[in-house]
Design a protein around this motif. Structure first.
Motif, PDB file in Angstrom:
ATOM      1  N   HIS A   1     -70.673  59.448  19.016  1.00 48.44           N
ATOM      2  CA  HIS A   1     -69.819  59.786  18.076  1.00 48.44           C
ATOM      3  C   HIS A   1     -68.754  60.904  18.545  1.00 48.44           C
ATOM      4  CE1 HIS A   1     -72.193  57.330  15.133  1.00 48.44           C
ATOM      5  NE2 HIS A   1     -73.124  57.914  15.789  1.00 48.44           N
TER       6      HIS A   1
ATOM      7  N   ASP B   1     -64.163  57.787  19.501  1.00 48.88           N
ATOM      8  CA  ASP B   1     -64.760  56.754  19.093  1.00 48.88           C
ATOM      9  C   ASP B   1     -65.990  57.315  18.126  1.00 48.88           C
ATOM     10  OD1 ASP B   1     -65.685  54.302  17.958  1.00 48.88           O
ATOM     11  OD2 ASP B   1     -66.924  53.653  20.048  1.00 48.88           O
ATOM     12  N   PRO B   2     -65.193  58.080  16.998  1.00 46.98           N
ATOM     13  CA  PRO B   2     -66.168  58.831  15.939  1.00 46.98           C
ATOM     14  C   PRO B   2     -67.104  57.739  15.518  1.00 46.98           C
ATOM     15  CG  PRO B   2     -63.797  58.861  15.481  1.00 46.98           C
ATOM     16  CD  PRO B   2     -63.682  58.059  16.383  1.00 46.98           C
ATOM     17  N   GLU B   3     -66.989  56.618  15.249  1.00 43.77           N
ATOM     18  CA  GLU B   3     -67.898  55.892  14.535  1.00 43.77           C
ATOM     19  C   GLU B   3     -68.793  55.075  15.399  1.00 43.77           C
ATOM     20  OE1 GLU B   3     -66.039  53.212  11.196  1.00 43.77           O
ATOM     21  OE2 GLU B   3     -64.169  54.545  11.615  1.00 43.77           O
ATOM     22  N   GLN B   4     -68.476  55.294  16.563  1.00 44.70           N
ATOM     23  CA  GLN B   4     -69.324  54.727  17.847  1.00 44.70           C
ATOM     24  C   GLN B   4     -69.531  53.258  17.465  1.00 44.70           C
ATOM     25  OE1 GLN B   4     -70.254  57.035  20.299  1.00 44.70           O
ATOM     26  NE2 GLN B   4     -70.549  55.119  21.408  1.00 44.70           N
TER      27      GLN B   4
END
Lengths: 344, 373, 293
Positions: free
Chosen positions: A115, A119-122
């Motif tokens: 996260h 790519d915050p939402e992974q």
């Protein structure tokens, strides 16, 4: 005992290979990755287990990767972008989401490498290896303490310095010295960076991104702004090479695995990612390329000496920064660096 | 020309290439205004000698003087000699005019003077109208003239010519021989001419120096060399000769009785007979062997023979005769008139030899197989 | 270029190629179309395009890439590249001409052996040879160790990563490309022509300038082109032996296609660069023609 294990392995391989063949052809995997970053043993092991042939094409910089990927020549199945390049690819919708249900080893990854801002939402990436950019000091030649960029680029080390031949990495050192955000390449910041670099450049003996350790090992220079992995190799070679995370600030880079939109073998790419995430496989990578391993159980398999390497596992309380996608400012940085090298 | 200082004075000149001795102890004087030919087979040292005169080779032993000045070790560009090369060596990037003017330009002769002299020489060698041609646009004969003009325009003390006519066809060669001789007389220049063609040498030279295996075999005028060869090599190389091994049987004052190869016994003058040598070589030119249907009048030796071969050659008839004693001679008779009696194979004839026509010569070593041009 | 007998350009017997001629030429023409004309055309199109923020080429017409080529930064880089290439060419000519001439004047057996020596380096990869130079020139390298052992110098010399090192690398890499064409011309030159020049009063200097130079001019021209043109564009040597400190036009172009991801600008640089080569070639041609008349 050993013989039995070998036979078992062989049988397993034969079984899985024939099983896969019965279901459908094992096919292939087109891997596009950094040069000197994926051990041959890992590729061979994966092929032996799955029957999937891996073709391994390499690049020397994230930009080169991007250029080749976007030119659309080969349809790669799995790429290994650095964090800020992945961010751009995600933004432009050029990556396929990763199906984490297919990755039974995903849980091995340490939470601090998930996260992240790129790519915050992974959803699109899986961390491969992590590293820092810092300073290597040949303590036999440089006796005074080197704490940061200012110390390193001081006039007394003229012609004793190797630096990465990478415009952005060089510009970032000056941003740190100015106390600015390392991702803010506004025209004002670029203008402020220029005089600092103009002062430092004449003191640098050579620029080398591919193998900056060579000049240090050869004794041509005593100080280096290098990738952490290179510094770790130097430390393994000779303990006189100390690694320093600069006081003004240092950044962390994460190299990722991601699947491009035009991939043909998405399934195989998932298989490969999951294979890499196995602790014993991940350990093989650490053995050969001593960067920071983001795989928790894999770290437990490493020797005390590996974990004690200050360049692989630097001890710092400070939060390290990461690079963000900066759009076409890259061209402006390139022009600045070309000009500075020119007027030197 | 005994009292004048020689134009070229070679003293004990020797030149070796490794183990090979190209020029072996040559001493030779060439007079001003003389046309001297160095004649010999290839590898005899004549070209090496010429190259030592032009300065491209340096003698290992001996000295060379030209026009009274020692030039033994002087560079070619400091010598007052010019050469006409066998291949002409015309500069392919320069026109006829530029080729001819090259030497004058090197001597820093003024433009006006140079232009005048080049025009003069172009006239002399009849190359008018070709001034602006490039060498590759010329015929062989024209190139030859350019090479000649280029070499004479700086007015050298000596002109060296290295087989300059060998690349021309027979007719052109004859024409050029006459032109060259005329030009030499006109200029009064000393010419040193190298050739392996004995006919060319006889036609043009004041004197001929015959070379064999690096040595000077004989020096003399064309008639001397032809009529009084001193060695078997000279006799054989210039013109044709019957060379017969001879054994001295008895002396009788100025003459002696000798036995020839095959057994024929003849009486000859002994002036040239080498002292203390029981054997020597007798040389007779084929045209000096008198053939007659009756005993030859006035000939000191006359003997019967049979014609074994007849070759008709137009103006002359070439005969091979075998004496009854078994000695074989080549003979040449003039076909004076179709009406006159001709000789044919199988005819019985009389052969006559005059004292004046037989020459005793020294044996020469045969030319060696290894040859250095 | 001088004309030798038999290659008369105004030869009335020279014919236009017939069908068979065209067939023989076909592979060459196809090759040229595929690998020279087509890439150049693509380059030309790109050079008028622009890029998006990922570096993809966007097809919209602009002169801006060419405008940037004439930015003083890049003109300076180009100027320096030309200067380095010119110095390289001059050194190669000074060293390569005598070498080529000397080899051409030897006996056939010796000549072939010497030519082999000139060509042996080509058996090894160019990069390996460059790394070998690094091993020789580095601070703790062969040369410094030798000089130190011989007590010729008190401390190691800093040789690597200097402009001199770049010069060494460039001259080393390109010297054979000067020697071979000069050899080719010198070998054809009849020794008698040099003799004739000397005979007519030309000393060594005049014989050299009046006869040898004009007659080996085709070899000199070819050598200069073969050294100068690639030396301008060379980037590997400046990176490896010069420490990437001085940007050459080759490095800049390479950067545009990799790090900077600015293909249109790289294309514009490439086009200008190619034009420069063409001009160099025409200049040499012109000089050659003038030499002939």
């Amino acid at each position: 005992m050993k013989l039995i294990r070998t036979l078992l392995t062989l049988g397993l391989v034969a079984f899985s290979a024939s099983g896969a063949f019965a279901a459908k052809k094992p096919g292939e995997l087109k891997l596009f990755a950094w040069s000197e970053y994926v051990p041959q043993a890992v590729l061979d092991g994966f092929t032996a287990e799955t029957g999937i042939k891996v073709s391994y094409e390499t690049y020397a910089s994230g930009e080169e990767m991007l250029a080749k990927l976007l030119s659309g020549g080969t349809r790669y199945d799995l790429i290994q972008p650095p964090d800020y390049v992945a961010e751009a690819l995600i933004k432009d919708g050029l990556l396929v989401p990763i199906d984490q249900t297919k990755l039974k080893n995903f849980g091995n990854l340490m939470p601090e490498y998930l996260h992240m801002p790129h790519d915050p939402e992974q959803k699109f990436t899986v961390p491969y290896m992590v590293g820092t950019v810092g300073i290597v000091v040949n303590t036999e030649k440089v006796t005074e303490p080197i704490l940061g960029y200012r110390d390193m680029f001081s006039a007394k080390y003229k012609n004793r310095i190797v630096a990465l031949d990478d415009g952005r990495e060089l510009a970032v050192t000056a941003l740190y010295v100015l106390g600015k955000d390392l991702n803010d390449f506004s025209p004002a910041n670029l203008a402020a960076v220029r005089p600092i670099l103009a002062e430092w450049f004449p003191r640098i003996k050579l620029f080398d991104s591919d193998s900056p350790k060579t000049a240090l090992l050869n004794g041509d220079v005593d100080l280096g702004l290098v990738w952490g992995g290179e510094a770790a190799t130097l430390w393994n070679e000779n303990k006189k090479f100390h690694y320093v995370l600069p006081a003004e600030g240092a950044h962390l880079f994460v190299d990722l695995l991601a699947i491009p939109k035009r991939a043909r073998n998405v399934e195989n790419a998932h298989l490969f990612i999951d294979y890499i995430l196995r602790p014993e496989v991940s350990k093989l990578i650490s053995d050969e390329f001593p960067y920071t391993n983001p795989n928790g159980p894999a770290r437990k398999l490493l020797s005390a000496e590996q974990l004690a390497n200050p360049a692989s596992y630097p001890t710092t309380t400070r939060k390290l920064d990461t690079f963000r996608h900066i759009g076409d400012v890259g061209a402006a940085i390139d022009a600045l660096i070309t000009d500075l090298k020119n007027t030197k | 020309m005994p009292d004048t200082e020689p134009m070229i004075d070679l003293r004990n000149v020797t030149k070796r290439f490794g183990a090979f001795t190209a020029v072996d102890d040559i001493t030779l004087q060439i007079q001003a205004g003389e046309f001297l030919t160095l004649l010999g087979p290839s590898g005899c040292g004549k070209t090496t000698l010429l190259r030592m005169l032009s300065g491209f080779e340096t003698p290992d032993v001996g000295s060379i003087h030209i026009a009274g000045e020692e030039v033994t070790h002087l560079a070619p560009y400091r010598r007052n000699v010019n050469q006409v090369f066998q291949s002409y060596a015309l500069f392919p990037h320069l026109s006829v005019r530029e080729n001819i003017g090259f030497g004058l330009r090197m001597q820093k002769v003024s433009d006006v003077e140079s232009r005048r002299r080049v025009a003069e020489v172009i006239d002399l060698v009849a190359l008018g109208g070709f001034e602006d041609r490039m060498p590759h646009q010329l015929s062989g004969g024209q190139r030859q003239r350019v090479a000649l003009a280029r070499a004479i325009v700086p007015r050298p003390a000596v002109l060296l010519l290295d087989e300059p006519l060998s690349a021309l066809d027979a007719k052109l060669r004859h024409q050029m021989q006459i032109e060259l001789k005329r030009l030499q007389k006109h200029l009064g220049m000393t010419f040193v001419f190298v050739t392996h063609d004995q006919e060319e040498a006889l036609t043009m030279s004041d004197r001929i120096a015959v070379f064999n295996q690096g040595r000077l075999e004989q020096l003399g005028t064309a008639t001397d060399i032809y009529h009084q060869p001193r060695t078997a090599f000279v006799a054989d190389f210039i013109g044709e000769a019957n060379l017969l091994e001879a054994e001295l049987l008895s002396r009788d004052g100025a003459t002696g009785l000798i036995r020839l190869d095959g057994g024929l016994e003849v009486r000859v003058p002994l002036s040239a007979w080498p002292l203390d040598e029981p054997r020597a070589i007798l040389s007779v030119r084929p045209e000096k062997v008198c053939i007659s249907s009756a005993p030859v009048e006035g000939a000191q030796n006359s003997f019967e023979a049979t014609i074994t071969e007849e070759i008709f050659q137009g103006a002359i008839d070439h005969l091979v005769v075998r004496t009854d004693a078994g000695t074989v001679f080549n003979a040449v008779v003039a076909n004076e008139s179709a009406m006159m009696q001709a000789f044919h194979e199988g005819d019985r004839v009389w052969c006559g030899l005059h004292y004046d026509d037989v020459v005793i010569v020294r044996a020469s070593p045969k030319p060696a197989g290894v040859a250095k041009p | 270029m001088q004309t030798l007998p038999g290659v008369n350009p105004e030869n009335p017997h020279a014919r236009r190629p017939g069908l068979a001629g065209w067939l023989l030429l076909a592979p060459m023409i196809v090759w040229l179309l595929l690998f020279v004309v087509a890439p150049m055309a693509i380059l030309l199109v790109y050079s008028f395009c622009s890029r998006d923020d990922l570096g993809r080429v966007v097809f919209s017409f602009t002169w801006s890439n060419y405008a940037r080529v004439f930015d003083p930064i890049y003109l300076q880089v180009l100027g320096r590249s030309v200067l380095y290439a010119a110095i390289t060419t001059a050194i190669c000519l000074a060293a390569g001409f005598p070498a080529g001439w000397f080899i051409a004047r030897q006996r056939a057996a010796v000549r072939n052996r010497l030519l082999l020596l000139v060509m042996i380096p080509f058996w090894t990869s160019f990069l390996i040879r460059t790394y070998a130079w690094i091993t020789i020139l580095k601070s703790e390298g062969l040369l410094n160790a030798t000089l130190l052992a011989a007590r010729a110098i008190p401390a190691p010399l800093e040789m690597l990563y200097t402009p001199a090192a770049v010069m060494v690398g460039l001259v080393y890499a390109y010297l054979p490309f000067m020697i071979l064409p000069v050899y080719g011309s010198a070998e054809k030159l009849d020794n008698a022509l040099v003799d004739a020049a000397h005979d007519l009063g030309a000393g060594p200097v005049r014989a050299f300038s009046e006869v040898i130079i004009p007659l080996t001019w085709p070899g000199i021209t070819a050598g200069v082109l073969l050294v100068f043109v690639p030396a301008i564009g060379m980037f590997a040597i400046t990176d490896l032996m010069g420490g990437a400190k001085v940007a050459m036009i080759g490095n800049v172009i390479q950067n545009q296609f990799t790090k900077a991801r600015n293909w249109p600008f790289g294309a514009a640089l490439g086009i200008v660069f190619t034009l420069l080569f063409v001009l160099t070639y025409l200049a040499l041609q012109w000089r050659g023609r003038r030499a002939r008349t």
